[in-house]
Scaffold this motif. Structure first.
Motif, PDB file in Angstrom:
ATOM      1  N   ASP A  16       0.813  -1.222   0.000  1.00 14.97           N
ATOM      2  CA  ASP A  16       0.000   0.000   0.000  1.00 14.97           C
ATOM      3  C   ASP A  16       0.846   1.272   0.000  1.00 14.97           C
ATOM      4  O   ASP A  16       0.340   2.354  -0.312  1.00 14.97           O
ATOM      5  CB  ASP A  16      -0.937   0.015   1.212  1.00 14.97           C
ATOM      6  CG  ASP A  16      -2.094  -0.958   1.064  1.00 14.97           C
ATOM      7  OD1 ASP A  16      -2.312  -1.449  -0.066  1.00 14.97           O
ATOM      8  OD2 ASP A  16      -2.778  -1.236   2.064  1.00 14.97           O
ATOM      9  N   ARG A  43     -11.573   4.802   5.260  1.00 10.66           N
ATOM     10  CA  ARG A  43     -11.199   3.426   4.939  1.00 10.66           C
ATOM     11  C   ARG A  43     -12.445   2.563   4.720  1.00 10.66           C
ATOM     12  O   ARG A  43     -12.480   1.695   3.850  1.00 10.66           O
ATOM     13  CB  ARG A  43     -10.331   2.866   6.051  1.00 10.66           C
ATOM     14  CG  ARG A  43      -9.630   1.569   5.681  1.00 10.66           C
ATOM     15  CD  ARG A  43      -8.533   1.191   6.652  1.00 10.66           C
ATOM     16  NE  ARG A  43      -7.859  -0.017   6.201  1.00 10.66           N
ATOM     17  CZ  ARG A  43      -6.839  -0.049   5.345  1.00 10.66           C
ATOM     18  NH1 ARG A  43      -6.333   1.077   4.892  1.00 10.66           N
ATOM     19  NH2 ARG A  43      -6.302  -1.191   4.964  1.00 10.66           N
ATOM     20  N   PHE A  44     -13.492   2.816   5.513  1.00 11.30           N
ATOM     21  CA  PHE A  44     -14.747   2.090   5.353  1.00 11.30           C
ATOM     22  C   PHE A  44     -15.340   2.345   3.972  1.00 11.30           C
ATOM     23  O   PHE A  44     -15.764   1.411   3.283  1.00 11.30           O
ATOM     24  CB  PHE A  44     -15.730   2.523   6.441  1.00 11.30           C
ATOM     25  CG  PHE A  44     -17.119   1.963   6.281  1.00 11.30           C
ATOM     26  CD1 PHE A  44     -17.421   0.681   6.702  1.00 11.30           C
ATOM     27  CD2 PHE A  44     -18.129   2.737   5.718  1.00 11.30           C
ATOM     28  CE1 PHE A  44     -18.707   0.167   6.560  1.00 11.30           C
ATOM     29  CE2 PHE A  44     -19.406   2.228   5.570  1.00 11.30           C
ATOM     30  CZ  PHE A  44     -19.696   0.942   5.989  1.00 11.30           C
ATOM     31  N   ALA A  46     -13.804   3.488   1.199  1.00 10.51           N
ATOM     32  CA  ALA A  46     -12.940   2.965   0.139  1.00 10.51           C
ATOM     33  C   ALA A  46     -13.027   1.444   0.062  1.00 10.51           C
ATOM     34  O   ALA A  46     -13.076   0.863  -1.033  1.00 10.51           O
ATOM     35  CB  ALA A  46     -11.505   3.409   0.375  1.00 10.51           C
ATOM     36  N   SER A  47     -13.076   0.789   1.216  1.00  9.96           N
ATOM     37  CA  SER A  47     -13.157  -0.670   1.236  1.00  9.96           C
ATOM     38  C   SER A  47     -14.495  -1.162   0.703  1.00  9.96           C
ATOM     39  O   SER A  47     -14.606  -2.300   0.233  1.00  9.96           O
ATOM     40  CB  SER A  47     -12.950  -1.190   2.663  1.00  9.96           C
ATOM     41  OG  SER A  47     -11.666  -0.814   3.149  1.00  9.96           O
ATOM     42  N   LEU A  54      -7.598   5.591  -0.274  1.00 11.97           N
ATOM     43  CA  LEU A  54      -7.479   4.608   0.798  1.00 11.97           C
ATOM     44  C   LEU A  54      -6.423   5.049   1.811  1.00 11.97           C
ATOM     45  O   LEU A  54      -5.260   5.234   1.466  1.00 11.97           O
ATOM     46  CB  LEU A  54      -7.089   3.246   0.228  1.00 11.97           C
ATOM     47  CG  LEU A  54      -6.953   2.115   1.263  1.00 11.97           C
ATOM     48  CD1 LEU A  54      -8.318   1.759   1.839  1.00 11.97           C
ATOM     49  CD2 LEU A  54      -6.289   0.893   0.639  1.00 11.97           C
TER      50      LEU A  54
END
Length: 231
Positions: A16, A43-44, A46-47, A54
């Motif tokens: 990453d 992050r939530f 993007a995931s 991210l």
């Protein structure tokens, strides 16, 4: 926040980190909770497949730089506002932005790290009440009373993930790809709240323009932009 672009050299770096990155430093030590919250929600999103940079690391305690910070992917492109300055591209840019907003509100919120205790309007009113008391804003009691009396109008929620600062300066565009930045005001609640904040930002932009000419042009444009975006 203070924003820095960086690249990490070295073959031993995690996957990453082998990409262009951004260091986002928060300006005060007491913003550690804000840093952690923004890292978690970004992050939530993007995931979940939503186009947000991210995050790869967060430092809430400020041990390394004496301030909280987050490191995330650096996305290419320019702010959507640059594209909207071209009258021939304005309609398409607004439509693309609106589709992206709808896409955000369709993300499943199960597992979202943001607090969602009670309805959004009650959480907002608690914050307003705290500000009134903290800064002795007694002159706002009538207005606050009106909000309290009418809270029932927005209690039935269509719960979604809300960005709450969704405007053309927080959307990067490169070709047909778009990415959404700055998740520090994100919340879980009624999607209409998120839409209303965007429309308010469009409506309030003209008075904030630096010149009278820009204020005039933006004042005329908002009469097109606001109903078009809503549609």
């Amino acid at each position: 926040t203070y924003i820095y672009s960086l690249n990490v050299d070295g073959e031993g770096a995690p996957h990453d980190w082998r990409q262009p990155l951004v260091l986002r430093v928060y300006p005060a030590v007491d913003q550690h909770e804000k840093a952690g919250r923004e890292y978690a929600v970004q992050r939530f999103a993007a995931s979940g497949g939503f186009p947000a940079p991210l995050p790869v690391a967060v430092e809430e305690a400020g041990a390394a730089l004496a301030l909280p910070f987050m490191i995330m992917q650096r996305v290419p492109g320019v702010p959507l506002l640059e594209r909207m300055k071209n009258p021939l591209r304005l309609r398409g840019a607004l439509s693309a932005m609106a589709r992206l907003h709808v896409r955000l509100h369709r993300l499943p919120v199960s597992g979202c790290p943001l607090p969602a205790d009670g309805s959004l309007v009650d959480r907002q009113l608690r914050d307003v009440r705290a500000q009134i008391e903290r800064f002795s804003l007694g002159g706002l009691e009538r207005e606050y009373g009106w909000l309290e009396a009418n809270r029932g109008n927005v209690i039935p929620e269509e719960v979604s993930l809300l960005h709450n600062d969704f405007h053309p300066l927080n959307i990067m565009v490169a070709g047909d790809e778009m990415s959404v930045l700055d998740w520090s005001d994100a919340a879980v609640g009624d999607r209409h709240h998120d839409l209303a904040r965007t429309l308010a930002l469009f409506w309030l932009a003209p008075p904030l323009a630096p010149s009278s000419l820009e204020r005039t042009v933006l004042g005329l444009l908002r009469r097109y932009i606001v109903p078009r975006y809503l549609a």
